[in-house]
Enzyme design. Structure first.
Site, mmCIF file in Angstrom:
data_model
loop_
_atom_site.group_PDB
_atom_site.id
_atom_site.type_symbol
_atom_site.label_atom_id
_atom_site.label_comp_id
_atom_site.label_asym_id
_atom_site.label_seq_id
_atom_site.Cartn_x
_atom_site.Cartn_y
_atom_site.Cartn_z
ATOM 1 N N HIS A 44 0.954 -1.277 0.014
ATOM 2 C CA HIS A 44 -0.054 -0.024 0.023
ATOM 3 C C HIS A 44 0.961 1.256 -0.024
ATOM 4 O O HIS A 44 0.207 2.336 0.397
ATOM 5 C CB HIS A 44 -1.031 -0.010 1.231
ATOM 6 C CG HIS A 44 -1.928 -1.068 1.004
ATOM 7 N ND1 HIS A 44 -1.741 -2.441 1.435
ATOM 8 C CD2 HIS A 44 -3.107 -1.089 0.824
ATOM 9 C CE1 HIS A 44 -2.738 -3.111 1.114
ATOM 10 N NE2 HIS A 44 -3.761 -2.304 0.842
ATOM 11 N N ASP A 174 -4.578 -3.422 12.418
ATOM 12 C CA ASP A 174 -4.833 -2.841 11.023
ATOM 13 C C ASP A 174 -4.975 -4.248 9.975
ATOM 14 O O ASP A 174 -4.069 -4.644 9.761
ATOM 15 C CB ASP A 174 -3.803 -1.973 10.307
ATOM 16 C CG ASP A 174 -4.082 -1.692 8.897
ATOM 17 O OD1 ASP A 174 -5.054 -1.881 8.422
ATOM 18 O OD2 ASP A 174 -3.171 -1.014 8.289
ATOM 19 N N MET A 175 -6.214 -4.639 9.854
ATOM 20 C CA MET A 175 -6.336 -5.985 9.038
ATOM 21 C C MET A 175 -7.607 -5.974 8.211
ATOM 22 O O MET A 175 -8.631 -5.368 8.216
ATOM 23 C CB MET A 175 -6.588 -6.891 10.018
ATOM 24 C CG MET A 175 -7.928 -6.913 10.678
ATOM 25 S SD MET A 175 -8.188 -8.259 12.079
ATOM 26 C CE MET A 175 -10.083 -8.371 12.109
ATOM 27 N N TRP A 226 -16.836 -18.339 7.840
ATOM 28 C CA TRP A 226 -17.951 -17.624 7.912
ATOM 29 C C TRP A 226 -18.060 -16.362 8.821
ATOM 30 O O TRP A 226 -18.794 -15.434 8.452
ATOM 31 C CB TRP A 226 -19.098 -18.718 8.522
ATOM 32 C CG TRP A 226 -18.597 -19.382 9.849
ATOM 33 C CD1 TRP A 226 -19.137 -18.907 10.890
ATOM 34 C CD2 TRP A 226 -18.024 -20.475 10.130
ATOM 35 N NE1 TRP A 226 -18.736 -19.878 12.053
ATOM 36 C CE2 TRP A 226 -18.167 -20.701 11.421
ATOM 37 C CE3 TRP A 226 -17.614 -21.628 9.009
ATOM 38 C CZ2 TRP A 226 -17.559 -22.093 12.076
ATOM 39 C CZ3 TRP A 226 -16.918 -22.629 9.643
ATOM 40 C CH2 TRP A 226 -16.922 -22.964 10.973
ATOM 41 N N LYS A 227 -17.104 -16.510 9.652
ATOM 42 C CA LYS A 227 -16.835 -15.194 10.833
ATOM 43 C C LYS A 227 -16.553 -14.023 10.037
ATOM 44 O O LYS A 227 -16.974 -12.775 10.037
ATOM 45 C CB LYS A 227 -16.190 -15.466 11.954
ATOM 46 C CG LYS A 227 -16.768 -16.798 12.916
ATOM 47 C CD LYS A 227 -15.654 -17.048 14.164
ATOM 48 C CE LYS A 227 -16.419 -18.054 14.927
ATOM 49 N NZ LYS A 227 -15.391 -18.333 16.014
ATOM 50 N N GLY A 300 0.819 -3.554 15.749
ATOM 51 C CA GLY A 300 1.623 -2.224 15.619
ATOM 52 C C GLY A 300 2.710 -2.110 16.437
ATOM 53 O O GLY A 300 3.520 -1.066 16.508
#
Length: 329
Positions: A44, A174-175, A226-227, A300
């Site tokens: 990114h 951050d995921m 599914w979660k 982090g």
């Protein structure tokens, strides 16, 4: 191959200025792109920069747009990003959420018609370093397969949660909601390595850790099966309902990802007795697995260490991508 941080920043800034951005906006964008790579997220940063410039040249991003307030509901405000640069819109939205939290104890900015914010953690750090707790999320192009399905229908819809602490340093989660972001999968593909864990599906719908097959199918595996798909759907609904902006389905109807919806929530809580050092020590105080690198990783906590290392040694880069950047100057 390593490149000095300042050299990378200057290359980005020069290209942005040549593409019609004002000095202030070019500086803001170049700073974030370079710092994302500096802090270990080239997917990114450097690697995403050519895509950003392509978006500009295609006329899908308004270089001169700024976010405008559309609706004020006290601690909640709805803003329109007017297809402006996602990084700039996100920084301004986070700053406004902090202002609202200072006044009300909590502040929320719901932003529509914005663009990719690049590394979502940027805005978690922005809040945490000012002493605010924050929760931020965005919707995105559909790249993730709903559990039990065969086709990508959900965005990985990154989620960021940041907790400030002046003594121990912020915790910043951050995921993406996919096991690996597509940018990370592409990094593995470029290096010729398989993923450490299954990360997506091949064209036949079989789960795999082969990055080449995942890139070819554009189908990512959700965290927690599914979660993860349930969480992705709910974040998409919250983004679009609160902001009045586009859903993942609407975003995905276009060939390139534009005009996404985002949420920025801040809390201003002054608790002089709060210190998460004890919690961290309890998390760390257990027998380590022999298969890891002999430390417990917290959200982090490695950023500052990696930043210092890359400032000293230079930022690791993909040589092909770096050389392609140089041709754009």
């Amino acid at each position: 191959m390593r490149i000095p941080h300042q050299k990378m920043f200057e290359a980005f800034e020069s290209i942005l200025l040549n593409n019609g951005f004002t000095e202030n906006v070019a500086n803001d964008l170049a700073t974030v792109f370079a710092e994302n790579s500096l802090e270990g997220v080239p997917s990114h940063g450097l690697n995403r920069f050519p895509d950003f410039i392509h978006l500009c040249k295609e006329g899908l991003l308004d270089k001169n747009a700024t976010p405008k307030l559309e609706t004020s509901l006290g601690a909640l405000e709805i803003w329109d990003g007017h297809s402006g640069p996602g990084i700039c819109n996100a920084k301004k939205s986070m700053a406004r959420a902090m202002d609202l939290a200072t006044t009300h104890g909590i502040g929320c900015v719901a932003l529509k018609n914005t663009n990719h914010w690049m590394r979502g953690g940027t805005y978690g750090w922005q809040a945490a370093e000012k002493g605010f707790i924050s929760i931020n999320f965005t919707n995105a192009t559909a790249l993730m397969v709903p559990f039990g399905g065969l086709e990508a229908r959900l965005g990985n819809n990154p989620l960021v949660i940041a907790i400030p602490d002046a003594t121990n340093g912020p915790l910043v989660l951050d995921m993406a909601l996919s096991q690996y972001s597509m940018g990370k999968v592409k990094n593995y593909k470029a290096s010729g390595q398989r993923l450490d864990f299954d990360g997506g599906y091949d064209e036949m719908g079989t789960i795999t850790n082969d990055p080449e097959k995942i890139v070819a199918s554009s189908r990512l595996l959700s965290i927690g099966f599914w979660k993860g798909t349930g969480l992705s759907l709910m974040l998409d609904l919250m983004c679009s309902l609160l902001s009045g902006g586009r859903t993942t389905a609407e975003i995905s109807a276009a060939p390139l990802e534009t005009n996404v919806s985002q949420i920025f929530i801040c809390f201003s809580l002054k608790n002089e007795n709060y210190n998460y050092a004890d919690i961290i020590e309890k998390v760390r105080a257990f027998t380590l697995s022999s298969s890891n690198d002999n430390q417990v990783h917290l959200p982090g906590q490695n950023v500052k260490k990696l930043r210092a290392e890359n400032l000293q040694k230079g930022i690791p880069v993909d040589e092909k991508i770096w050389n392609s950047i140089l041709t754009m100057i």
